[in-house]
Design an enzyme around this catalytic site. Structure first.
Site, PDB file in Angstrom:
ATOM      1  N   GLU A  28       0.865  -1.190   0.000  1.00  0.00           N
ATOM      2  CA  GLU A  28       0.000   0.000   0.000  1.00  0.00           C
ATOM      3  C   GLU A  28       0.897   1.234   0.000  1.00  0.00           C
ATOM      4  O   GLU A  28       2.093   1.143   0.319  1.00  0.00           O
ATOM      5  CB  GLU A  28      -0.888   0.007   1.252  1.00  0.00           C
ATOM      6  CG  GLU A  28      -0.094  -0.101   2.558  1.00  0.00           C
ATOM      7  CD  GLU A  28      -0.792   0.507   3.756  1.00  0.00           C
ATOM      8  OE1 GLU A  28      -1.441   1.559   3.608  1.00  0.00           O
ATOM      9  OE2 GLU A  28      -0.668  -0.047   4.861  1.00  0.00           O
ATOM     10  N   LYS A 162      -2.326  -1.645  15.531  1.00  0.00           N
ATOM     11  CA  LYS A 162      -1.973  -0.771  16.647  1.00  0.00           C
ATOM     12  C   LYS A 162      -3.055  -0.816  17.719  1.00  0.00           C
ATOM     13  O   LYS A 162      -4.233  -0.974  17.420  1.00  0.00           O
ATOM     14  CB  LYS A 162      -1.795   0.662  16.142  1.00  0.00           C
ATOM     15  CG  LYS A 162      -0.489   0.858  15.376  1.00  0.00           C
ATOM     16  CD  LYS A 162      -0.031   2.321  15.440  1.00  0.00           C
ATOM     17  CE  LYS A 162       1.388   2.473  14.930  1.00  0.00           C
ATOM     18  NZ  LYS A 162       1.454   2.809  13.503  1.00  0.00           N
TER      19      LYS A 162
HETATM   20  N1  PSU Z   1      -2.155   1.527  10.786  1.00  0.00           N
HETATM   21  C1  PSU Z   1      -0.833   1.776  10.861  1.00  0.00           C
HETATM   22  N2  PSU Z   1      -0.229   2.460   9.842  1.00  0.00           N
HETATM   23  C2  PSU Z   1      -0.938   2.886   8.733  1.00  0.00           C
HETATM   24  C3  PSU Z   1      -2.344   2.612   8.664  1.00  0.00           C
HETATM   25  C4  PSU Z   1      -2.908   1.918   9.712  1.00  0.00           C
HETATM   26  O1  PSU Z   1      -0.181   1.400  11.832  1.00  0.00           O
HETATM   27  O2  PSU Z   1      -0.358   3.513   7.834  1.00  0.00           O
HETATM   28  C5  PSU Z   1      -3.136   3.024   7.452  1.00  0.00           C
HETATM   29  C6  PSU Z   1      -3.229   1.872   6.434  1.00  0.00           C
HETATM   30  O3  PSU Z   1      -3.183   2.401   5.131  1.00  0.00           O
HETATM   31  C7  PSU Z   1      -4.612   1.302   6.709  1.00  0.00           C
HETATM   32  C8  PSU Z   1      -5.378   2.561   7.029  1.00  0.00           C
HETATM   33  O4  PSU Z   1      -5.165   0.596   5.614  1.00  0.00           O
HETATM   34  O5  PSU Z   1      -4.482   3.339   7.808  1.00  0.00           O
HETATM   35  C9  PSU Z   1      -6.681   2.319   7.752  1.00  0.00           C
HETATM   36  O6  PSU Z   1      -7.396   3.504   7.819  1.00  0.00           O
HETATM   37  P1  PSU Z   1      -8.911   3.510   8.366  1.00  0.00           P
HETATM   38  O7  PSU Z   1      -8.813   3.264   9.834  1.00  0.00           O
HETATM   39  O8  PSU Z   1      -9.433   4.873   8.028  1.00  0.00           O
HETATM   40  O9  PSU Z   1      -9.639   2.419   7.625  1.00  0.00           O
END
Ligand code: PSU
Ligand code: MN
Length: 305
Positions: A28, A162
C-alpha cells in the site's frame, strides 16, 4: 496477466514477473506517505521493504492512484509524488478517484488488496491493518480493511494492528467475516510495537509453504477471501508498552476533543503517537514493516513453486 485499461495499469516489471516467476509482493502507499509516518522515515521504510522483497527473490508492487490511473507497480519516477500524497484512497474511494482523474492518491490496505487481486498478485505486505476502532459501538467506525481481507484471495502480512484500535473486537469482526488469521510462528495476535497482545490466534503457520498450502486449500474448499498472517515485530525491535500506552491515551483524547470521524481518525492517531514517542516508535515501525516484507517474499516464493 492483468491487462491495462484507461483506469488501471500494471507496471512493466510487475507484469513481467507475473508472466514469469510469479513472485510478487504488493504494498500500500498510505504507510509510506505523510499519512502513515513522518518524512524522511517513510522513504527509508519503503527502501528497506523493497530490499527485503528483492533479497527474497520477489518483485515489489507499490499501489497508488497516479494521474487518474490505479497503478500496481508505481514507476520510480513517480515515487516522490506518491510519498507526498495527501489523499487517502480506500477501496470504496478507488472508483471515484480514477473516474474523477485524481492526480495522486495513496492507497490503504483495502484499496491495495482490491488492486493486488485485480492484477493477479497473491501476497501483500504492510505494517499494521486497520480494524474496529475503540468506541465503534457508538461511531460504527470499522475499517474497510477487514472487509477487503474477506473479499480478495490475497495473503496479507501485518504485525497485527496498533492498540489504538479495539483489538478483541477486531479479531471478533475478522471471525464474523470468516477471515482466517494465522500467527507466524506464534499462537498470539501481535499488537504492532509489542509481540503479544494477550489475544489468541486460531492457527499457527511456520513457513511460507504452510501459508501457501492454506491459500490453496481455501480456494479448494470454495472460500472466497484471503488470509491474515500476523507476524510479530522482531524481538530486538520490540518496544516497552508503557510509553506507547501513555502516548495512545493522549492521542485518543485528541481525536475525542476534535470530534474526528471517518478516515481522518487513523492518520491523526498515527501522527500523535509518532510525535509523542519521538523517533523510537518510528524505528520500530520500520523494523516490523521490513520484516513483514521479508515474510511476504517467503510466502510469494512458496506460492510460485
Ligand atoms: N495503521 C498503521 N499504519 C498505517 C495505517 C494503519 O499502523 O499507515 C493506514 C493503512 O493504510 C490502513 C489505514 O489501511 O491506515 C486504515 O485507515 P482507516 O482506519 O481509516 O480504515
Ligand atoms: Mn474508518
Amino acid at each position: 496477466m492483468a491487462e491495462g485499461t484507461k483506469f488501471f495499469r500494471v507496471g512493466d516489471e510487475v507484469a513481467a514477473a507475473l508472466e514469469g516467476h510469479r513472485r510478487v509482493v504488493a504494498f500500500e502507499s498510505t504507510i509510506f506517505s505523510g499519512l502513515g509516518m513522518p518524512s524522511p522515515a517513510n522513504r527509508e521504510c519503503f527502501d528497506r521493504c523493497v530490499t527485503a522483497v528483492r533479497d527474497g527473490g520477489a518483485v515489489p508492487a507499490l499501489t497508488a492512484v497516479v494521474d487518474g490511473v490505479a497503478v500496481v507497480g508505481v514507476e520510480t519516477s513517480d515515487l516522490d509524488r506518491v510519498f507526498a500524497g495527501t489523499r487517502k484512497v480506500a477501496a470504496r474511494d478507488l472508483a471515484g478517484a480514477v473516474s474523477g482523474g485524481l492526480d495522486v492518491g495513496v492507497t490503504t490496505v483495502s484499496a491495495s488488496l482490491t488492486l493486488a487481486a485485480r492484477a493477479g498478485i497473491e501476497v501483500f505486505a504492510t505494517g499494521g491493518i486497520g480494524g474496529v476502532h475503540r468506541g465503534a459501538e457508538v461511531t460504527g467506525d470499522v475499517s474497510g480493511d477487514l472487509v477487503a481481507l474477506s473479499r480478495h484471495r490475497v495473503v496479507t502480512v501485518s504485525a497485527g494492528a496498533k492498540a489504538f484500535l479495539d483489538l478483541p473486537r477486531t479479531l471478533e469482526y475478522l471471525e464474523t467475516l470468516a477471515v482466517p488469521v494465522a500467527g507466524w510462528r506464534t499462537d498470539r495476535f501481535p499488537a504492532f510495537y509489542v509481540r503479544d497482545s494477550g489475544l489468541d490466534v486460531p492457527t499457527v503457520v511456520n513457513s511460507g509453504d504452510d501459508v501457501a498450502a492454506m491459500l490453496r486449500a481455501s480456494a479448494a474448499v470454495g472460500h472466497p477471501g484471503g488470509i491474515l498472517v500476523a507476524n510479530p515485530i522482531p524481538v530486538g525491535a520490540e518496544l516497552d508498552p508503557e510509553p506507547i500506552d501513555r502516548a495512545l491515551g493522549s492521542a485518543l483524547a485528541l481525536v475525542e476533543q476534535q470530534s474526528l470521524r471517518g478516515p481522518a481518525v487513523t492518520p491523526v492517531l498515527l501522527d500523535a503517537i509518532a510525535a509523542a514517542t519521538d523517533g523510537v516508535s518510528v524505528e520500530a515501525n520500520l523494523a516490523l514493516a521490513q520484516d513483514n516484507a521479508r515474510v511476504a517474499a517467503e510466502i510469494a516464493a512458496a506460492l510460485a513453486r
